[in-house]
Design a protein around this motif. Sequence first.
Motif, PDB file in Angstrom:
ATOM      1  N   LEU A   1      26.540  51.674   9.324  1.00  0.00           N
ATOM      2  CA  LEU A   1      27.593  52.080  10.256  1.00  0.00           C
ATOM      3  C   LEU A   1      28.586  53.015   9.563  1.00  0.00           C
ATOM      4  CD1 LEU A   1      28.932  51.822  13.024  1.00  0.00           C
ATOM      5  CD2 LEU A   1      30.146  49.792  12.179  1.00  0.00           C
ATOM      6  N   ALA A   2      28.911  52.722   8.298  1.00  0.00           N
ATOM      7  CA  ALA A   2      29.828  53.579   7.537  1.00  0.00           C
ATOM      8  C   ALA A   2      29.239  54.976   7.351  1.00  0.00           C
ATOM      9  CB  ALA A   2      30.125  52.939   6.179  1.00  0.00           C
ATOM     10  N   ILE A   3      27.923  55.051   7.088  1.00  0.00           N
ATOM     11  CA  ILE A   3      27.259  56.349   6.945  1.00  0.00           C
ATOM     12  C   ILE A   3      27.320  57.125   8.261  1.00  0.00           C
ATOM     13  CG2 ILE A   3      25.025  57.470   6.563  1.00  0.00           C
ATOM     14  CD1 ILE A   3      24.351  55.180   4.646  1.00  0.00           C
ATOM     15  N   PHE A   4      27.101  56.420   9.366  1.00  0.00           N
ATOM     16  CA  PHE A   4      27.139  57.049  10.686  1.00  0.00           C
ATOM     17  C   PHE A   4      28.534  57.580  11.000  1.00  0.00           C
ATOM     18  CE2 PHE A   4      27.928  56.446  15.302  1.00  0.00           C
ATOM     19  CZ  PHE A   4      27.079  57.432  15.774  1.00  0.00           C
ATOM     20  N   ILE A   5      29.551  56.783  10.742  1.00  0.00           N
ATOM     21  CA  ILE A   5      30.931  57.201  11.018  1.00  0.00           C
ATOM     22  C   ILE A   5      31.328  58.356  10.105  1.00  0.00           C
ATOM     23  CG2 ILE A   5      33.345  56.473  10.906  1.00  0.00           C
ATOM     24  CD1 ILE A   5      32.442  53.673  11.748  1.00  0.00           C
ATOM     25  N   ALA A   6      30.926  58.291   8.822  1.00  0.00           N
ATOM     26  CA  ALA A   6      31.245  59.372   7.884  1.00  0.00           C
ATOM     27  C   ALA A   6      30.621  60.688   8.339  1.00  0.00           C
ATOM     28  CB  ALA A   6      30.746  58.998   6.492  1.00  0.00           C
ATOM     29  N   SER A   7      29.392  60.611   8.866  1.00  0.00           N
ATOM     30  CA  SER A   7      28.723  61.806   9.370  1.00  0.00           C
ATOM     31  C   SER A   7      29.484  62.410  10.550  1.00  0.00           C
ATOM     32  CB  SER A   7      27.291  61.465   9.788  1.00  0.00           C
ATOM     33  OG  SER A   7      26.665  62.553  10.417  1.00  0.00           O
ATOM     34  N   LEU A   8      29.967  61.545  11.461  1.00  0.00           N
ATOM     35  CA  LEU A   8      30.748  62.030  12.602  1.00  0.00           C
ATOM     36  C   LEU A   8      32.054  62.669  12.155  1.00  0.00           C
ATOM     37  CD1 LEU A   8      30.313  59.138  15.216  1.00  0.00           C
ATOM     38  CD2 LEU A   8      29.110  61.331  15.122  1.00  0.00           C
ATOM     39  N   LEU A   9      32.692  62.092  11.145  1.00  0.00           N
ATOM     40  CA  LEU A   9      33.951  62.643  10.635  1.00  0.00           C
ATOM     41  C   LEU A   9      33.729  64.007   9.984  1.00  0.00           C
ATOM     42  CD1 LEU A   9      35.588  59.424   9.109  1.00  0.00           C
ATOM     43  CD2 LEU A   9      36.176  60.579  11.249  1.00  0.00           C
ATOM     44  N   ILE A  10      32.632  64.137   9.230  1.00  0.00           N
ATOM     45  CA  ILE A  10      32.316  65.419   8.598  1.00  0.00           C
ATOM     46  C   ILE A  10      32.051  66.484   9.655  1.00  0.00           C
ATOM     47  CG2 ILE A  10      30.571  66.624   7.217  1.00  0.00           C
ATOM     48  CD1 ILE A  10      30.279  64.067   5.573  1.00  0.00           C
ATOM     49  N   THR A  11      31.298  66.099  10.701  1.00  0.00           N
ATOM     50  CA  THR A  11      30.986  67.041  11.774  1.00  0.00           C
ATOM     51  C   THR A  11      32.239  67.485  12.519  1.00  0.00           C
ATOM     52  OG1 THR A  11      28.781  66.091  12.097  1.00  0.00           O
ATOM     53  CG2 THR A  11      29.712  67.330  13.936  1.00  0.00           C
TER      54      THR A  11
ATOM     55  N   PHE B   1      35.757  67.008  11.616  1.00  0.00           N
ATOM     56  CA  PHE B   1      36.949  67.483  10.916  1.00  0.00           C
ATOM     57  C   PHE B   1      36.669  68.425   9.743  1.00  0.00           C
ATOM     58  CE2 PHE B   1      38.074  63.304  12.731  1.00  0.00           C
ATOM     59  CZ  PHE B   1      39.115  63.697  13.554  1.00  0.00           C
ATOM     60  N   VAL B   2      35.451  68.428   9.226  1.00  0.00           N
ATOM     61  CA  VAL B   2      35.139  69.307   8.086  1.00  0.00           C
ATOM     62  C   VAL B   2      34.379  70.548   8.546  1.00  0.00           C
ATOM     63  CG1 VAL B   2      33.982  69.489   5.854  1.00  0.00           C
ATOM     64  CG2 VAL B   2      35.096  67.338   6.501  1.00  0.00           C
ATOM     65  N   ASN B   3      33.247  70.334   9.224  1.00  0.00           N
ATOM     66  CA  ASN B   3      32.431  71.470   9.667  1.00  0.00           C
ATOM     67  C   ASN B   3      32.909  72.051  10.994  1.00  0.00           C
ATOM     68  OD1 ASN B   3      30.818  70.985   7.425  1.00  0.00           O
ATOM     69  ND2 ASN B   3      29.294  69.812   8.574  1.00  0.00           N
ATOM     70  N   HIS B   4      33.566  71.211  11.816  1.00  0.00           N
ATOM     71  CA  HIS B   4      33.960  71.578  13.176  1.00  0.00           C
ATOM     72  C   HIS B   4      32.755  72.012  13.998  1.00  0.00           C
ATOM     73  CE1 HIS B   4      38.127  71.337  11.885  1.00  0.00           C
ATOM     74  NE2 HIS B   4      37.859  72.169  10.897  1.00  0.00           N
ATOM     75  N   SER B   5      31.584  71.523  13.624  1.00  0.00           N
ATOM     76  CA  SER B   5      30.331  71.852  14.293  1.00  0.00           C
ATOM     77  C   SER B   5      29.249  70.933  13.727  1.00  0.00           C
ATOM     78  CB  SER B   5      29.958  73.320  14.040  1.00  0.00           C
ATOM     79  OG  SER B   5      28.630  73.581  14.444  1.00  0.00           O
ATOM     80  N   ILE B   6      28.123  70.855  14.425  1.00  0.00           N
ATOM     81  CA  ILE B   6      27.022  70.049  13.899  1.00  0.00           C
ATOM     82  C   ILE B   6      26.330  70.761  12.742  1.00  0.00           C
ATOM     83  CG2 ILE B   6      26.598  68.905  16.104  1.00  0.00           C
ATOM     84  CD1 ILE B   6      24.166  70.741  16.477  1.00  0.00           C
ATOM     85  N   TYR B   7      26.641  72.081  12.563  1.00  0.00           N
ATOM     86  CA  TYR B   7      26.005  72.867  11.509  1.00  0.00           C
ATOM     87  C   TYR B   7      26.921  72.993  10.301  1.00  0.00           C
ATOM     88  CZ  TYR B   7      22.815  74.306  15.217  1.00  0.00           C
ATOM     89  OH  TYR B   7      21.920  74.312  16.247  1.00  0.00           O
ATOM     90  N   PHE B   8      26.330  72.891   9.123  1.00  0.00           N
ATOM     91  CA  PHE B   8      27.042  73.194   7.879  1.00  0.00           C
ATOM     92  C   PHE B   8      26.738  74.640   7.536  1.00  0.00           C
ATOM     93  CE2 PHE B   8      26.383  73.443   3.165  1.00  0.00           C
ATOM     94  CZ  PHE B   8      27.735  73.575   2.849  1.00  0.00           C
ATOM     95  N   ASN B   9      27.790  75.450   7.448  1.00  0.00           N
ATOM     96  CA  ASN B   9      27.615  76.896   7.230  1.00  0.00           C
ATOM     97  C   ASN B   9      28.070  77.269   5.825  1.00  0.00           C
ATOM     98  OD1 ASN B   9      27.408  79.665   7.341  1.00  0.00           O
ATOM     99  ND2 ASN B   9      28.478  79.872   9.300  1.00  0.00           N
ATOM    100  N   PRO B  10      27.127  77.473   4.889  1.00  0.00           N
ATOM    101  CA  PRO B  10      27.506  77.855   3.523  1.00  0.00           C
ATOM    102  C   PRO B  10      27.730  79.363   3.370  1.00  0.00           C
ATOM    103  CG  PRO B  10      25.141  77.599   3.639  1.00  0.00           C
ATOM    104  CD  PRO B  10      25.662  77.300   5.019  1.00  0.00           C
TER     105      PRO B  10
END
Length: 277
Positions: free
Chosen positions: A254-264, A266-275
Amino acid sequence: MKVKMFSYNQLDTYIHHLSGLTKFVCFLLLTTTVMLSFDIRVILFVLILSFALFKVAKIKFSQVKLMLIYVFIFLITNFILTFVFAPLQGVEIYGTEHVLFTIAGPYVVTLEQLFYQITKLLKYLSIVPLGIMFFLTTNPSEFASSLNKIKVNYKACTALSLTLRYFPDVQRDYHSISLAQQARGTELSNKEKLSKRFKNIISILTPLIFTTLDRIELITNAMELRGYGKSKTRTWYAYRPLNKNDYIAMGVCLAIFIASLLITTFVNHSIYFNPFI
């Protein structure tokens, strides 16, 4: 005794000792984490975790060799088709274009497209070990009883249990019929033409279907003789209550799932990670 694919085997491991309900919840959380994200960092984390759990569960490569070969063929085919029909999809997603080389016409190999397709490849690959591990480490009866304890109808639970139990039975029957047919001179190797091999495989599937129908009738008669379905509830001999390890496993997933949602969010602002920005 040779271990068959999709056959549950009781081993003394941390994964095997978890409740079937726990493994199902963890499977849903981790697969949902991967499906909702195109962040290669999250996907790689789940992929590494999956293979680490494979080792913890003591699953041998020989058990899943054939399945992994099929998955690899599917992923490579998907990789090629994506490039053929959408060679610039990565460019559209990430908003930049770094051309590596041109093949012909619109078929231009870009860094964005390679990154997108590798991410998608890892995305699918990370889910496969989770599904295989769930099948190979979960007792069908115990899993059905766990679902029933959370108010899932016991008839549906029984149907699910029988389905999971039936995979190794079908595989064993197919192997036995195949050996019997080969003993009679039926050729199934690469030495025979493809059309002839296909016809020979049909000769195996026909008795397999009749064997399956006979087993269904046998199980149905046995359940009717025992009065199955007349009561609103039933007892389970294989029920395993949740313990501390079950709650820890579900909490981590559950922590992994929530962390993934937070990254999407507040960090990426999208489902994609753009390097590339």
